[in-house]
Structure formats: C-alpha cells, structure tokens
Design a protein around this motif. Sequence first.
Motif, mmCIF file in Angstrom:
data_model
loop_
_atom_site.group_PDB
_atom_site.id
_atom_site.type_symbol
_atom_site.label_atom_id
_atom_site.label_comp_id
_atom_site.label_asym_id
_atom_site.label_seq_id
_atom_site.Cartn_x
_atom_site.Cartn_y
_atom_site.Cartn_z
ATOM 1 N N ARG A 168 2.225 47.041 -8.245
ATOM 2 C CA ARG A 168 3.177 48.287 -7.854
ATOM 3 C C ARG A 168 4.250 47.523 -7.258
ATOM 4 O O ARG A 168 5.755 47.692 -6.798
ATOM 5 C CB ARG A 168 3.165 49.096 -8.109
ATOM 6 N N ILE A 169 4.019 47.032 -6.436
ATOM 7 C CA ILE A 169 5.266 46.269 -5.098
ATOM 8 C C ILE A 169 5.800 44.965 -5.186
ATOM 9 O O ILE A 169 6.980 44.891 -5.278
ATOM 10 C CB ILE A 169 3.897 46.294 -3.196
ATOM 11 N N GLU A 176 8.134 46.508 -8.244
ATOM 12 C CA GLU A 176 9.641 47.148 -7.604
ATOM 13 C C GLU A 176 10.530 46.413 -6.780
ATOM 14 O O GLU A 176 11.743 46.508 -7.561
ATOM 15 C CB GLU A 176 8.897 48.252 -6.741
ATOM 16 N N GLN A 177 9.683 45.549 -6.145
ATOM 17 C CA GLN A 177 10.752 44.257 -5.665
ATOM 18 C C GLN A 177 11.203 43.509 -7.073
ATOM 19 O O GLN A 177 12.901 43.675 -6.610
ATOM 20 C CB GLN A 177 10.255 43.425 -5.117
ATOM 21 N N ASP A 206 12.407 44.840 -9.536
ATOM 22 C CA ASP A 206 13.445 45.824 -10.211
ATOM 23 C C ASP A 206 14.515 45.949 -9.805
ATOM 24 O O ASP A 206 15.942 45.945 -10.279
ATOM 25 C CB ASP A 206 12.877 47.519 -10.414
ATOM 26 N N TYR A 211 12.692 38.522 -9.206
ATOM 27 C CA TYR A 211 12.017 38.774 -11.157
ATOM 28 C C TYR A 211 12.442 37.411 -11.917
ATOM 29 O O TYR A 211 11.418 37.000 -11.845
ATOM 30 C CB TYR A 211 13.191 39.427 -11.939
#
Length: 176
Positions: free
Chosen positions: A28-29, A32-33, A35, A41
């Motif tokens: 999740r962490i 989130e980064q 995104d 990414y």
Amino acid sequence: KTSRKSKPITPKEVEAYLHEQDAPDLVRIIMEQADIDDEFYAMLKLRVAAEAASSNTSEMRRVLKQAMTIRDFVSWRETSTYIRGIDRVLGQLRTMLTPKHAAQVIELVEYAMDLWEENIGLIDDSDGCMGMLRDDLHQLHFEACTIAKPDPVELAERIAERTRASEWEMFYGSYE
C-alpha cells in the motif's frame, strides 16, 4: 521557558519502521508513492519488466522503446534528463547479466542499439552523451556475450552486418 527541539527522523529509523510493517501495508505504501511519483512508478515497471524478461522480452522491449523514443527534438539542456531515463533501464539490464538471462540481454541491447540509431538525429548531442551511451551499449553487449557465449560465427556475422549498415559506428572496433 524551555524549548525542546525534536530531532529529525533518521534513515535507519525509517528502515526499522518499514521492517515492522506487514507485506500488504508495504505494498500500500509503495503504490501510494507510485500514484504520485511517475519516476518511482517507472522504476517499479522496470523491475517487473526485468523479472518478466527471463521468459519473454516483449515487456522489456516496450520499456526500452518508451525510454529511448524521442517525440520532439531534445535540446542540449534536456539531454541529461533523457540519458538518465535510459541509464535506469540499462541498470535493470545489468542486473540481468546472469547465465540465466544473458542471452535475453544480448537481444535487448541490440534492440536498444536500433532505437539509439533511430533517435540520434532528434537530439542535440553537443556534450557527447549519446556517444557515451553507444559505448555503454557496446560494453553491456560484450559482457552479455561473455556470459551467454553465443555461437561465435553467428555473432560475428550479425555484428559485421550491423557495423556495415550503421551510419553511426555501431559496433565500430568490436573486433577487439
């Protein structure tokens, strides 16, 4: 009146915190980064593509094409940013320099050389970055061939043909 300063959080503390997290929380962490950070990414996509390249190089080819294709002219001021993106991809190829993946690296580097030649005319290479990139591709190709040990006659014929057809000295001096 006493003021207390809080001390900054250190990288070791951040690392310790991450080690305490469960895998789903870490995912999740990371996502989130990803995104909000296109470069982060892209780095994650490179890692996934490099893993997938062991059985299929098409995704890594897409990553190479995305990194190396120039849509608009790249000025000398933008050259270092362009090269930095390619260097990240080549870094992933370097991690694949193992007996298991070296043959795929040869194929991918030769594809990168094709892309280099297609795009060299769209960049102001006043600082010589593209020449250095070409040399890096030669070196990576040599290292992959040293590990994979492809058929020497077939390799020599392919390199000779590429050298003859190249307008930009691709594989120039590779006989050494």
